[in-house]
Each structure stands twice: as C-alpha cells, then as structure tokens.
Design a protein around this motif. Structure first.
Motif, PDB file in Angstrom:
ATOM      1  N   GLN A 116       0.794  -1.251   0.061  1.00 54.73           N
ATOM      2  CA  GLN A 116       0.012   0.084  -0.040  1.00 54.73           C
ATOM      3  C   GLN A 116       0.737   1.219   0.066  1.00 54.73           C
ATOM      4  O   GLN A 116       0.563   2.274  -0.696  1.00 54.73           O
ATOM      5  N   GLY A 157      -5.491   4.962   3.341  1.00 54.83           N
ATOM      6  CA  GLY A 157      -6.246   4.167   2.019  1.00 54.83           C
ATOM      7  C   GLY A 157      -6.140   2.969   2.154  1.00 54.83           C
ATOM      8  O   GLY A 157      -6.725   2.078   1.017  1.00 54.83           O
ATOM      9  N   PRO A 196     -10.133   1.147   1.972  1.00 51.03           N
ATOM     10  CA  PRO A 196     -10.782   1.210   0.655  1.00 51.03           C
ATOM     11  C   PRO A 196      -9.871   0.145  -0.418  1.00 51.03           C
ATOM     12  O   PRO A 196     -10.693  -0.310  -1.342  1.00 51.03           O
ATOM     13  N   SER A 197      -8.544   0.179  -0.222  1.00 51.35           N
ATOM     14  CA  SER A 197      -7.746  -0.579  -0.902  1.00 51.35           C
ATOM     15  C   SER A 197      -8.284  -2.106  -0.837  1.00 51.35           C
ATOM     16  O   SER A 197      -8.067  -2.847  -1.921  1.00 51.35           O
ATOM     17  N   LYS A 202     -10.389   4.955  -2.998  1.00 51.84           N
ATOM     18  CA  LYS A 202      -9.221   4.578  -2.484  1.00 51.84           C
ATOM     19  C   LYS A 202      -8.161   6.048  -2.897  1.00 51.84           C
ATOM     20  O   LYS A 202      -7.426   6.203  -2.181  1.00 51.84           O
ATOM     21  N   GLU A 237      -5.737   8.295  -0.596  1.00 52.24           N
ATOM     22  CA  GLU A 237      -4.402   8.261  -0.574  1.00 52.24           C
ATOM     23  C   GLU A 237      -3.833   9.734  -0.821  1.00 52.24           C
ATOM     24  O   GLU A 237      -2.921  10.171  -0.596  1.00 52.24           O
TER      25      GLU A 237
END
Length: 306
Positions: A45, A84, A87-88, A143, A147
């Motif tokens: 991530q 994030g 949502p990732s 996402k 971020e």
C-alpha cells in the motif's frame, strides 16, 4: 524460512481452504484469489499512496519518491504511508478474487487447452480485469481520494455517501475509461508474458521445459516469471494511470480522458504522463507477482492445479 518452506507451510495448513473441497472450482478460485490479494495489498500500500501523491503534485512540487516518503512520515507518521488501506482492501481483495475466478471460468469453459497461447492469454486477461474493474470502480475512486490527502473522509461508507450526495452517482465511476485503459492492457500483457514465460520453465504434457527447475524451486520460478512480466506491463500502461488519478481527484476540472490529457501535457509536458512510474512499477509488479505465486501454490495444494 525459505521460499519453498513458506509455501509448504501453507500447504500443510490449508485445512480452511480444503474445507471447500465440494464447492465449484470457480468458487475456490475466487476464495484463493481473495486470500492472495489480501497480503499483497497490505504489504505494498505505501507504494500506491506515494504514486498517487507524485501524480497529483504540481510540476514545481514534490515529484521525487524519497522526499515524498520523508514528508509523509514527518507529517502523518509511519502509519500515514498506509492511508487508504481500508478502501484498497475493499477494492483489491474481492477484485483479485473476481479476476482469478473469471480467469478460471474462461480457462475451464472457453479453452480447449489449459495452457493458452499468447493471443488467448491477452484476451482472457483483458476480459477478467475489465469485469472486475467495472464492478468495483466506486472503491477505486474512494481509494485514490483517501491516498491523495485532499479529502477527509472518516470511513468508506461516509465517502460513498458524500460523493453520491454532493457529486452524483457519475462521480463514483469517474475515470472509468482511463482505469480500463490502464488495467485491461496491464492484465492482458501481464498474463501473456507470464503464461509464455511459464512455458519455458514448466513441463507441458509429455514435453519437457526448456529450463529444468528443481521441484523445491518451482515457487521461485513462478515468482521470477511474474516479476519479469510485470515490469513491462506496468511501464506501458502508466500514462493511463496518471489520467485516471487526475480525473478522480479533480472531477470538476476535466470532462473526459482527451480533455485531461491535452491540458496536463500542455501545462506540464509529456513527462507528467510518467509521474509516479517507479512506485507504481514496484507495487503493481510485486503485488501481481506475489498474488500469482501465492494463488498457484495454493491451487496446487488444494488439487486444482497439477
């Protein structure tokens, strides 16, 4: 723990997965694909976050990888590199599962051979990724916004509600075209390179591979095939990723993919189309390679691949 021992460990402790032995192979592929996507999403991530911020930086802003990492850690602490992640996971875990299960279905019902040729591999990769990408597009938008650091959503549910009520349903699918132009060719090229490289190191029926790989190094050879396939596929599809990010972060500024491409290249030059290419290549290549290696190893351990 060596690479082969690592996968042997999962093979000896895969009772949870083998408990689905009576389920349809496509369902098994979805479950195993989802498991393989979880660990790679968590691990890589930070590369995705840095890539998004490099793409959103102005021409005079921070577009170098290390200064951005230092800036994020200084302002948001180390945990900020994983901003994030939720949502990732919501996007990638079922997305990888859908991708692998779609591939499994096509390989079972549409191919005469279990080993696709180059054209079949491209078409299968494009179709599987397009299906998963369209279905999970709203989470791709969320996402990217998480971020970027430009939006302060408290959770995924609130993000969906705010975007829907203030910008409309259309914004939840903002950037769909460049996303498909990024993901579909990437998956098609990746699977083509991957499947053709595997022909070199794995036996096909009665024929022997061109390169003899010891049994305890099979996982390493799969990883090497995936790594090689991912580098070129990432580089070729990166400009579409930049256009996707710009459209999702600035929905009022760009009307379509041609609009965003003309504006940013005119104002910032062609180099902007490769902003964030290094962290994206690292993340996409390593993530896809790890997912495929994990997936194939578990599929062999539950008896779906030989």
């Amino acid at each position: 723990m060596s690479f082969s021992t690592y996968f042997q460990f999962f093979g000896d402790n895969s009772k949870l997965i083998t408990g689905f032995a009576n389920q349809h192979p496509v369902i098994k592929s979805f479950l195993i694909g989802s498991v393989s996507g979880t660990s790679s999403t968590l691990l890589f991530q930070p590369f995705e976050l840095i890539k998004t911020r490099m793409q959103n930086a102005s021409a005079s802003g921070k577009r170098r990888m290390m200064p951005l990492i230092i800036d994020v850690v200084r302002k948001e602490h180390v945990a900020g590199l994983w901003k994030g992640t939720v949502p990732s996971l919501v996007r990638c875990v079922p997305g990888v599962g859908l991708y692998f299960s779609t591939m499994s279905w096509m390989q079972t019902y549409l191919l005469q051979s279990q080993r696709p040729n180059a054209l079949e591999a491209i078409l299968m990769g494009v179709a599987a990724r397009s299906f998963a990408g369209c279905l999970l597009m709203p989470f791709t938008v969320i996402k990217t916004r998480y971020e970027s650091g430009l939006f302060q959503y408290t959770n995924v549910t609130e993000a969906v509600r705010v975007i829907y009520t203030t910008e409309g349903m259309r914004s939840l699918f903002r950037g769909l075209t460049p996303t498909l132009l990024r993901d579909a060719p990437f998956s098609g090229l990746y699977y083509m390179f991957y499947s053709q490289l595997k022909r070199i190191v794995e036996p096909t029926g009665s024929s022997q591979p061109l390169i003899q790989i010891p049994a305890d190094l099979q996982a390493v050879s799969i990883f090497a095939c995936g790594l090689s396939a991912g580098l070129l596929a990432s580089l070729v599809t990166h400009p579409a990723d930049v256009l996707k990010t710009k459209m999702q972060l600035h929905p009022q500024g760009f009307s379509n993919i041609f609009h965003v491409a003309s504006i940013i290249t005119r104002e910032e030059g062609l180099r902007v189309l490769f902003a964030g290419v290094v962290p994206r290549m690292m993340r996409r290549t390593l993530m896809a390679t790890m997912a495929w290696t994990f997936y194939e190893s578990l599929m062999q351990n539950v008896g779906l691949k030989k």
